[in-house]
Design a protein around this motif. Structure first.
Motif, PDB file in Angstrom:
ATOM      1  N   ASN A  30     -12.074   1.237  11.697  1.00  0.00           N
ATOM      2  CA  ASN A  30     -12.118   0.318  12.830  1.00  0.00           C
ATOM      3  C   ASN A  30     -12.653  -1.050  12.431  1.00  0.00           C
ATOM      4  OD1 ASN A  30     -11.067   2.109  14.855  1.00  0.00           O
ATOM      5  ND2 ASN A  30     -12.953   3.253  14.582  1.00  0.00           N
ATOM      6  N   GLU A  31     -13.069  -1.179  11.206  1.00  0.00           N
ATOM      7  CA  GLU A  31     -13.490  -2.466  10.653  1.00  0.00           C
ATOM      8  C   GLU A  31     -12.356  -2.992   9.777  1.00  0.00           C
ATOM      9  OE1 GLU A  31     -16.318  -4.095  11.313  1.00  0.00           O
ATOM     10  OE2 GLU A  31     -16.938  -2.490  12.662  1.00  0.00           O
ATOM     11  N   ARG A  32     -12.200  -4.287   9.746  1.00  0.00           N
ATOM     12  CA  ARG A  32     -11.094  -4.914   9.010  1.00  0.00           C
ATOM     13  C   ARG A  32     -11.023  -4.459   7.557  1.00  0.00           C
ATOM     14  NH1 ARG A  32     -11.746 -10.911   7.116  1.00  0.00           N
ATOM     15  NH2 ARG A  32     -13.062  -9.730   5.707  1.00  0.00           N
ATOM     16  N   ASP A  33     -12.153  -4.532   6.844  1.00  0.00           N
ATOM     17  CA  ASP A  33     -12.152  -4.219   5.416  1.00  0.00           C
ATOM     18  C   ASP A  33     -11.832  -2.748   5.166  1.00  0.00           C
ATOM     19  OD1 ASP A  33     -12.956  -6.837   5.275  1.00  0.00           O
ATOM     20  OD2 ASP A  33     -15.018  -6.396   4.670  1.00  0.00           O
ATOM     21  N   GLY A  34     -12.412  -1.874   5.959  1.00  0.00           N
ATOM     22  CA  GLY A  34     -12.158  -0.442   5.808  1.00  0.00           C
ATOM     23  C   GLY A  34     -10.710  -0.095   6.093  1.00  0.00           C
ATOM     24  N   LEU A  35     -10.143  -0.742   7.111  1.00  0.00           N
ATOM     25  CA  LEU A  35      -8.741  -0.510   7.456  1.00  0.00           C
ATOM     26  C   LEU A  35      -7.829  -0.964   6.320  1.00  0.00           C
ATOM     27  CD1 LEU A  35      -6.521   0.304   9.449  1.00  0.00           C
ATOM     28  CD2 LEU A  35      -6.755  -1.960  10.503  1.00  0.00           C
ATOM     29  N   PHE A  36      -8.131  -2.112   5.737  1.00  0.00           N
ATOM     30  CA  PHE A  36      -7.302  -2.626   4.643  1.00  0.00           C
ATOM     31  C   PHE A  36      -7.311  -1.661   3.455  1.00  0.00           C
ATOM     32  CE2 PHE A  36      -6.309  -5.230   0.952  1.00  0.00           C
ATOM     33  CZ  PHE A  36      -5.161  -5.874   1.394  1.00  0.00           C
ATOM     34  N   ILE A  37      -8.486  -1.196   3.070  1.00  0.00           N
ATOM     35  CA  ILE A  37      -8.595  -0.258   1.941  1.00  0.00           C
ATOM     36  C   ILE A  37      -7.888   1.055   2.267  1.00  0.00           C
ATOM     37  CG2 ILE A  37     -10.209   1.136   0.589  1.00  0.00           C
ATOM     38  CD1 ILE A  37     -12.126  -1.275   0.690  1.00  0.00           C
ATOM     39  N   MET A  38      -8.057   1.548   3.496  1.00  0.00           N
ATOM     40  CA  MET A  38      -7.429   2.811   3.879  1.00  0.00           C
ATOM     41  C   MET A  38      -5.905   2.677   3.880  1.00  0.00           C
ATOM     42  SD  MET A  38      -7.933   5.946   4.581  1.00  0.00           S
ATOM     43  CE  MET A  38      -9.569   6.190   5.206  1.00  0.00           C
ATOM     44  N   LEU A  39      -5.385   1.541   4.327  1.00  0.00           N
ATOM     45  CA  LEU A  39      -3.932   1.326   4.266  1.00  0.00           C
ATOM     46  C   LEU A  39      -3.427   1.368   2.837  1.00  0.00           C
ATOM     47  CD1 LEU A  39      -3.122  -1.451   6.892  1.00  0.00           C
ATOM     48  CD2 LEU A  39      -2.121   0.825   6.759  1.00  0.00           C
ATOM     49  N   GLU A  40      -4.165   0.774   1.928  1.00  0.00           N
ATOM     50  CA  GLU A  40      -3.764   0.810   0.517  1.00  0.00           C
ATOM     51  C   GLU A  40      -3.752   2.244   0.007  1.00  0.00           C
ATOM     52  OE1 GLU A  40      -2.609  -0.166  -3.286  1.00  0.00           O
ATOM     53  OE2 GLU A  40      -2.514  -1.360  -1.472  1.00  0.00           O
ATOM     54  N   LEU A  41      -4.790   2.986   0.335  1.00  0.00           N
ATOM     55  CA  LEU A  41      -4.916   4.367  -0.126  1.00  0.00           C
ATOM     56  C   LEU A  41      -3.826   5.265   0.458  1.00  0.00           C
ATOM     57  CD1 LEU A  41      -6.713   6.266  -1.821  1.00  0.00           C
ATOM     58  CD2 LEU A  41      -8.076   6.652   0.236  1.00  0.00           C
ATOM     59  N   LYS A  42      -3.444   5.025   1.710  1.00  0.00           N
ATOM     60  CA  LYS A  42      -2.490   5.904   2.391  1.00  0.00           C
ATOM     61  C   LYS A  42      -1.030   5.462   2.296  1.00  0.00           C
ATOM     62  CE  LYS A  42      -5.548   8.799   3.934  1.00  0.00           C
ATOM     63  NZ  LYS A  42      -5.539  10.215   3.599  1.00  0.00           N
ATOM     64  N   THR A  43      -0.784   4.207   1.861  1.00  0.00           N
ATOM     65  CA  THR A  43       0.602   3.749   1.754  1.00  0.00           C
ATOM     66  C   THR A  43       1.041   3.506   0.319  1.00  0.00           C
ATOM     67  OG1 THR A  43       0.066   1.389   1.938  1.00  0.00           O
ATOM     68  CG2 THR A  43       0.478   2.603   4.005  1.00  0.00           C
ATOM     69  N   GLY A  44       0.111   3.212  -0.569  1.00  0.00           N
ATOM     70  CA  GLY A  44       0.471   2.898  -1.947  1.00  0.00           C
ATOM     71  C   GLY A  44       1.152   1.552  -2.099  1.00  0.00           C
ATOM     72  N   ALA A  45       1.085   0.734  -1.054  1.00  0.00           N
ATOM     73  CA  ALA A  45       1.708  -0.599  -1.117  1.00  0.00           C
ATOM     74  C   ALA A  45       0.906  -1.499  -2.050  1.00  0.00           C
ATOM     75  CB  ALA A  45       1.770  -1.213   0.280  1.00  0.00           C
ATOM     76  N   ARG A  46       1.554  -2.526  -2.548  1.00  0.00           N
ATOM     77  CA  ARG A  46       0.844  -3.507  -3.366  1.00  0.00           C
ATOM     78  C   ARG A  46      -0.083  -4.336  -2.472  1.00  0.00           C
ATOM     79  NH1 ARG A  46       5.853  -3.130  -5.732  1.00  0.00           N
ATOM     80  NH2 ARG A  46       5.772  -2.827  -7.976  1.00  0.00           N
ATOM     81  N   MET A  47      -1.126  -4.875  -3.070  1.00  0.00           N
ATOM     82  CA  MET A  47      -2.066  -5.703  -2.333  1.00  0.00           C
ATOM     83  C   MET A  47      -1.337  -6.829  -1.601  1.00  0.00           C
ATOM     84  SD  MET A  47      -5.078  -8.250  -3.701  1.00  0.00           S
ATOM     85  CE  MET A  47      -5.591  -7.155  -4.960  1.00  0.00           C
ATOM     86  N   SER A  48      -0.473  -7.529  -2.290  1.00  0.00           N
ATOM     87  CA  SER A  48       0.240  -8.655  -1.690  1.00  0.00           C
ATOM     88  C   SER A  48       1.164  -8.201  -0.557  1.00  0.00           C
ATOM     89  CB  SER A  48       1.029  -9.418  -2.745  1.00  0.00           C
ATOM     90  OG  SER A  48       1.809  -8.537  -3.511  1.00  0.00           O
ATOM     91  N   GLU A  49       1.688  -6.988  -0.640  1.00  0.00           N
ATOM     92  CA  GLU A  49       2.522  -6.454   0.439  1.00  0.00           C
ATOM     93  C   GLU A  49       1.682  -6.199   1.683  1.00  0.00           C
ATOM     94  OE1 GLU A  49       5.934  -4.198  -2.264  1.00  0.00           O
ATOM     95  OE2 GLU A  49       4.149  -3.069  -1.641  1.00  0.00           O
ATOM     96  N   LEU A  50       0.475  -5.675   1.495  1.00  0.00           N
ATOM     97  CA  LEU A  50      -0.410  -5.440   2.641  1.00  0.00           C
ATOM     98  C   LEU A  50      -0.883  -6.751   3.253  1.00  0.00           C
ATOM     99  CD1 LEU A  50      -2.659  -2.454   1.521  1.00  0.00           C
ATOM    100  CD2 LEU A  50      -0.626  -2.422   2.978  1.00  0.00           C
ATOM    101  N   LEU A  51      -1.170  -7.729   2.411  1.00  0.00           N
ATOM    102  CA  LEU A  51      -1.617  -9.026   2.915  1.00  0.00           C
ATOM    103  C   LEU A  51      -0.525  -9.708   3.734  1.00  0.00           C
ATOM    104  CD1 LEU A  51      -3.607 -10.403  -0.150  1.00  0.00           C
ATOM    105  CD2 LEU A  51      -4.542  -9.631   2.049  1.00  0.00           C
ATOM    106  N   ALA A  52       0.729  -9.350   3.507  1.00  0.00           N
ATOM    107  CA  ALA A  52       1.849  -9.971   4.209  1.00  0.00           C
ATOM    108  C   ALA A  52       2.215  -9.268   5.521  1.00  0.00           C
ATOM    109  CB  ALA A  52       3.069 -10.009   3.293  1.00  0.00           C
ATOM    110  N   ILE A  53       1.558  -8.161   5.856  1.00  0.00           N
ATOM    111  CA  ILE A  53       1.880  -7.442   7.091  1.00  0.00           C
ATOM    112  C   ILE A  53       1.592  -8.331   8.296  1.00  0.00           C
ATOM    113  CG2 ILE A  53       1.227  -5.511   8.598  1.00  0.00           C
ATOM    114  CD1 ILE A  53       0.641  -3.895   6.077  1.00  0.00           C
ATOM    115  N   THR A  54       2.577  -8.402   9.192  1.00  0.00           N
ATOM    116  CA  THR A  54       2.417  -9.170  10.424  1.00  0.00           C
ATOM    117  C   THR A  54       2.377  -8.219  11.622  1.00  0.00           C
ATOM    118  OG1 THR A  54       4.793  -9.409  10.809  1.00  0.00           O
ATOM    119  CG2 THR A  54       3.724 -11.107   9.442  1.00  0.00           C
ATOM    120  N   HIS A  55       2.030  -8.779  12.754  1.00  0.00           N
ATOM    121  CA  HIS A  55       2.000  -7.989  13.986  1.00  0.00           C
ATOM    122  C   HIS A  55       3.361  -7.335  14.243  1.00  0.00           C
ATOM    123  CE1 HIS A  55       1.022  -6.816  18.058  1.00  0.00           C
ATOM    124  NE2 HIS A  55       2.050  -7.515  18.512  1.00  0.00           N
ATOM    125  N   ALA A  56       4.444  -8.059  13.972  1.00  0.00           N
ATOM    126  CA  ALA A  56       5.793  -7.544  14.211  1.00  0.00           C
ATOM    127  C   ALA A  56       6.159  -6.387  13.288  1.00  0.00           C
ATOM    128  CB  ALA A  56       6.810  -8.672  14.050  1.00  0.00           C
TER     129      ALA A  56
END
Length: 131
Positions: A30-56
């Motif tokens: 529920n915190e921004r940083d924790g969510l970002f790390i968890m998305l990386e761990l659960k999706t295997g996406a590249r850092m730059s791919e996660l940074l590019a995620i938009t609301h849409a």
């Protein structure tokens, strides 16, 4: 010369089960940083791919997040756990469709990882290999 076990060559590329457990104990999705790390761990996406995620890119209906593939990767919809999806939707509330969900730079990601990492020898990219 001693023959090196294949695992021994690669063990620094991913988190061990114990390291994953230690990381999960300190993350709050529920915190921004924790969510970002968890998305990386659960999706295997590249850092730059996660940074590019938009609301849409977030689909509550399909329970997926759309990843714009970089470095030759294909674009893809990745299913995510309900708890992570809920946190991601909450994080993106009030954003315009093209607003980034994580509006920070790579340097900030490395600072965040330094605060949470379970091992001093493993970089952020080890989360991708762990996936």
């Amino acid at each position: 010369m001693r023959k090196v076990d294949r695992y021994e060559l690669n063990h620094s590329k991913f988190l061990s089960d114990e390291e994953q457990d230690a990381l999960l104990r300190v993350l709050d999705i529920n915190e921004r940083d924790g969510l970002f790390i968890m998305l990386e761990l659960k999706t295997g996406a590249r850092m730059s791919e996660l940074l590019a995620i938009t609301h849409a890119d977030i689909s509550e209906t399909n329970q997926t997040v759309f990843i714009n593939g970089l470095k030759g990767s294909n674009d893809r919809d990745i299913p995510i756990e309900k708890s992570i999806l809920k946190a991601l939707i909450n994080r993106s509330q009030g954003l315009k469709p093209n607003d980034r969900v994580f509006p920070f730079c790579r340097q900030r990601v490395f600072q965040i990882w330094t605060m949470y990492r379970p091992s001093r020898t493993k970089g952020f990219h080890s989360l991708r290999h762990t996936f």
